[in-house]
Scaffold this active site. Structure first.
Site, PDB file in Angstrom:
ATOM      1  N   SER A 125      29.273 -20.956  29.360  1.00 32.49           N
ATOM      2  CA  SER A 125      28.345 -21.501  28.382  1.00 32.49           C
ATOM      3  C   SER A 125      28.660 -20.976  26.983  1.00 32.49           C
ATOM      4  O   SER A 125      29.148 -19.843  26.835  1.00 32.49           O
ATOM      5  CB  SER A 125      26.938 -21.052  28.785  1.00 32.49           C
ATOM      6  OG  SER A 125      26.030 -21.249  27.758  1.00 32.49           O
ATOM      7  N   TYR A 150      20.700 -13.958  31.831  1.00 31.30           N
ATOM      8  CA  TYR A 150      21.403 -15.208  32.156  1.00 31.30           C
ATOM      9  C   TYR A 150      22.757 -15.241  31.436  1.00 31.30           C
ATOM     10  O   TYR A 150      23.800 -15.476  32.047  1.00 31.30           O
ATOM     11  CB  TYR A 150      20.556 -16.418  31.749  1.00 31.30           C
ATOM     12  CG  TYR A 150      21.353 -17.688  31.602  1.00 31.30           C
ATOM     13  CD1 TYR A 150      21.750 -18.410  32.722  1.00 31.30           C
ATOM     14  CD2 TYR A 150      21.759 -18.150  30.343  1.00 31.30           C
ATOM     15  CE1 TYR A 150      22.518 -19.559  32.588  1.00 31.30           C
ATOM     16  CE2 TYR A 150      22.515 -19.293  30.199  1.00 31.30           C
ATOM     17  CZ  TYR A 150      22.904 -20.000  31.324  1.00 31.30           C
ATOM     18  OH  TYR A 150      23.668 -21.120  31.185  1.00 31.30           O
ATOM     19  N   LYS A 154      26.921 -15.065  32.771  1.00 24.11           N
ATOM     20  CA  LYS A 154      28.039 -15.955  32.411  1.00 24.11           C
ATOM     21  C   LYS A 154      29.238 -15.116  31.965  1.00 24.11           C
ATOM     22  O   LYS A 154      30.375 -15.381  32.347  1.00 24.11           O
ATOM     23  CB  LYS A 154      27.615 -16.923  31.289  1.00 24.11           C
ATOM     24  CG  LYS A 154      26.613 -17.977  31.746  1.00 24.11           C
ATOM     25  CD  LYS A 154      27.212 -18.950  32.745  1.00 24.11           C
ATOM     26  CE  LYS A 154      26.231 -19.951  33.276  1.00 24.11           C
ATOM     27  NZ  LYS A 154      26.691 -20.655  34.475  1.00 24.11           N
TER      28      LYS A 154
HETATM   29  C1  WQD Z   1      18.197 -26.464  21.671  1.00 23.47           C
HETATM   30  C2  WQD Z   1      17.483 -26.346  20.322  1.00 23.47           C
HETATM   31  C3  WQD Z   1      15.657 -24.781  20.336  1.00 23.47           C
HETATM   32  C4  WQD Z   1      13.075 -26.899  23.104  1.00 23.47           C
HETATM   33  C5  WQD Z   1      20.255 -23.140  26.329  1.00 23.47           C
HETATM   34  C6  WQD Z   1      21.083 -22.050  26.955  1.00 23.47           C
HETATM   35  C7  WQD Z   1      22.474 -22.518  27.185  1.00 23.47           C
HETATM   36  C8  WQD Z   1      22.500 -23.759  28.018  1.00 23.47           C
HETATM   37  C9  WQD Z   1      21.591 -24.806  27.453  1.00 23.47           C
HETATM   38  C10 WQD Z   1      21.494 -23.777  30.258  1.00 23.47           C
HETATM   39  C11 WQD Z   1      17.140 -24.900  19.950  1.00 23.47           C
HETATM   40  C12 WQD Z   1      15.161 -26.186  20.089  1.00 23.47           C
HETATM   41  C13 WQD Z   1      14.128 -26.538  22.295  1.00 23.47           C
HETATM   42  C14 WQD Z   1      11.845 -27.271  22.501  1.00 23.47           C
HETATM   43  C15 WQD Z   1      12.826 -26.934  20.344  1.00 23.47           C
HETATM   44  N1  WQD Z   1      22.291 -23.372  29.362  1.00 23.47           N
HETATM   45  N2  WQD Z   1      14.018 -26.544  20.938  1.00 23.47           N
HETATM   46  N3  WQD Z   1      11.771 -27.274  21.149  1.00 23.47           N
HETATM   47  O1  WQD Z   1      18.739 -22.776  23.687  1.00 23.47           O
HETATM   48  O2  WQD Z   1      20.666 -24.057  22.628  1.00 23.47           O
HETATM   49  O3  WQD Z   1      20.775 -23.427  25.022  1.00 23.47           O
HETATM   50  O4  WQD Z   1      20.305 -24.281  27.154  1.00 23.47           O
HETATM   51  O5  WQD Z   1      21.494 -24.236  31.250  1.00 23.47           O
HETATM   52  O6  WQD Z   1      23.205 -21.524  27.789  1.00 23.47           O
HETATM   53  O7  WQD Z   1      21.093 -20.925  26.112  1.00 23.47           O
HETATM   54  O8  WQD Z   1      19.226 -25.201  24.351  1.00 23.47           O
HETATM   55  O9  WQD Z   1      17.883 -27.256  24.640  1.00 23.47           O
HETATM   56  O10 WQD Z   1      16.764 -25.001  24.915  1.00 23.47           O
HETATM   57  O11 WQD Z   1      17.442 -25.750  22.645  1.00 23.47           O
HETATM   58  O12 WQD Z   1      12.689 -26.947  19.115  1.00 23.47           O
HETATM   59  O13 WQD Z   1      10.851 -27.581  23.179  1.00 23.47           O
HETATM   60  O14 WQD Z   1      16.221 -27.028  20.427  1.00 23.47           O
HETATM   61  O15 WQD Z   1      14.949 -23.859  19.559  1.00 23.47           O
HETATM   62  O16 WQD Z   1      17.291 -24.782  18.575  1.00 23.47           O
HETATM   63  P1  WQD Z   1      19.803 -23.781  23.817  1.00 23.47           P
HETATM   64  P2  WQD Z   1      17.772 -25.842  24.219  1.00 23.47           P
END
Ligand code: WQD
Length: 340
Positions: A125, A150, A154
């Site tokens: 990731s 987590y 990785k």
């Molecule tokens: C993306 C952006 C949030 C939800 C994570 C893991 C990564 C991978 C994918 C998992 C961020 C913003 C999110 C919400 C929001 N692995 N957001 N409101 O955190 O980049 O990555 O997920 O299986 O390893 O770290 O992905 O989709 O959670 O967030 O504003 O309700 O959307 O703050 O900027 P992230 P995400």
């Protein structure tokens, strides 16, 4: 190389990868303990490919169960998706995360070595980069100390694979570092099926549009980015799945022993949370109620990929536009909820 074991193959990325592999002519065997998936997507894979998929409800941490699968099938390679993936939960249940994510991978590698080796693709990731000092990130960008158990699993699994490949010449490995996988299959037969309240942005958007969630919270608009919301590299899940086919072909082509190649799998294009929400509403002509709230703990400000290595060495490139991806994500959610 013909027969590929997909661990965690009933899940979001695993099921899409099964489709791409089958369509590329591979035999696919799926092992999944269904701890965070059900058979919905497997059934979808069978509908799309019109093939019966050999499925084993097995826990990869259980060597006996996994060994049995290797005894039943002549497996040439494996793609390892099985693992827990909720960043926040891993902070509260670190031992569960370390135990599951490390044991399942080590067990798979042990069995493969005992069975004469083979090709392994590990799902890593972009989280391993943390908040990089220079953007976009290349595969040479130093990893940052993991921000969650987590993320640490990785990093440790990457190291385990590198060490195992170095020590066992019959074992070959590739590490794919996914950016933010989103979307669904164009058939709307398979897609993301989060349990409970989604952690990730796109399932939260689609569930809000479907009326299941009242409103989306946008976590912070005070980042040092053009519109203040965080930047990510959202990769279409079908494009991501295709990268696994390219990775397997590359391994066979190069027949490299002793070291494992690492590839970023993203689009190379940063998109802000606000832009993504606006694009979703525009392409699907559906409103998404949202509210700006504070930053989410552990989030980085911006991360996106330099994908040149995958483009040149694997001959792989993301093909789907983010608009098409968001259309597919909505089509899947609508089908799931019976929305016309
Ligand atoms: C993306 C952006 C949030 C939800 C994570 C893991 C990564 C991978 C994918 C998992 C961020 C913003 C999110 C919400 C929001 N692995 N957001 N409101 O955190 O980049 O990555 O997920 O299986 O390893 O770290 O992905 O989709 O959670 O967030 O504003 O309700 O959307 O703050 O900027 P992230 P995400």
């Amino acid at each position: 190389m013909k027969t590929i074991l997909i661990t965690g193959g009933a899940g979001f990325i695993g099921s899409h990868t099964a489709v791409e592999l089958i369509q590329a002519g591979y035999e696919v065997i799926v092992a999944d303990n269904l701890s965070n998936a059900d058979t919905t997507c497997l059934e979808g894979v069978e509908k799309i490919t019109r093939k019966k998929i050999p499925f084993h409800k097995a826990d990869c941490c259980d060597k006996r169960q996994l060994k049995k699968i290797f005894e039943e099938h002549a497996i040439d390679g494996a793609i390892h998706f099985a693992g827990y993936k909720a960043v926040g939960e891993s902070v509260y249940k670190p031992l569960m995360y370390y135990h599951n994510n490390l044991t399942s991978f080590m067990t798979l590698l042990e069995i493969m070595v005992e069975n004469g080796g083979g090709n392994v693709v590990f799902s890593s990731s972009a989280t391993v980069y943390g908040q990089p000092d220079i953007l976009p990130v290349t595969e040479e960008t130093p990893r940052k100390p993991a921000a969650s158990p987590y993320g640490n699993t990785k990093q440790i699994c990457e190291d385990i694979l590198a060490d195992a490949v170095r020590a066992h010449p019959t074992l070959k490995g590739i590490i794919l570092r996914y950016f933010n996988p989103i979307g669904a299959h164009a058939s709307a037969m398979i897609g993301e099926l989060p349990r409970g309240v989604p952690n990730n942005l796109v399932p939260f958007i689609t569930q809000t549009a479907a009326g299941i969630r009242e409103e989306l919270q946008i976590y912070g608009n005070d980042y040092n980015t053009p519109d203040g919301t965080a930047l990510r590299d959202y990769i279409d899940v079908v494009d991501l799945a295709a990268a696994h086919v390219s990775a397997l072909k590359h391994m066979v082509r190069t027949d490299r022993t002793g070291s494992c190649d690492i590839f970023n799998v993203g689009t190379g294009k940063p998109i802000s949370v606000m832009e993504l929400v606006n694009k979703f509403q525009a392409v699907n002509k559906v409103p998404v109620k949202y509210r700006i709230t504070g930053r989410r703990e552990g989030d980085v400000e911006a991360v996106w990929a330099d994908t040149s290595l995958a483009n040149t060495v694997l001959g792989w490139k993301a093909a789907c536009s983010v608009e098409q991806t968001l259309e597919k994500a909505w089509a899947w959610e609508k089908r799931l909820r019976g929305i016309k």
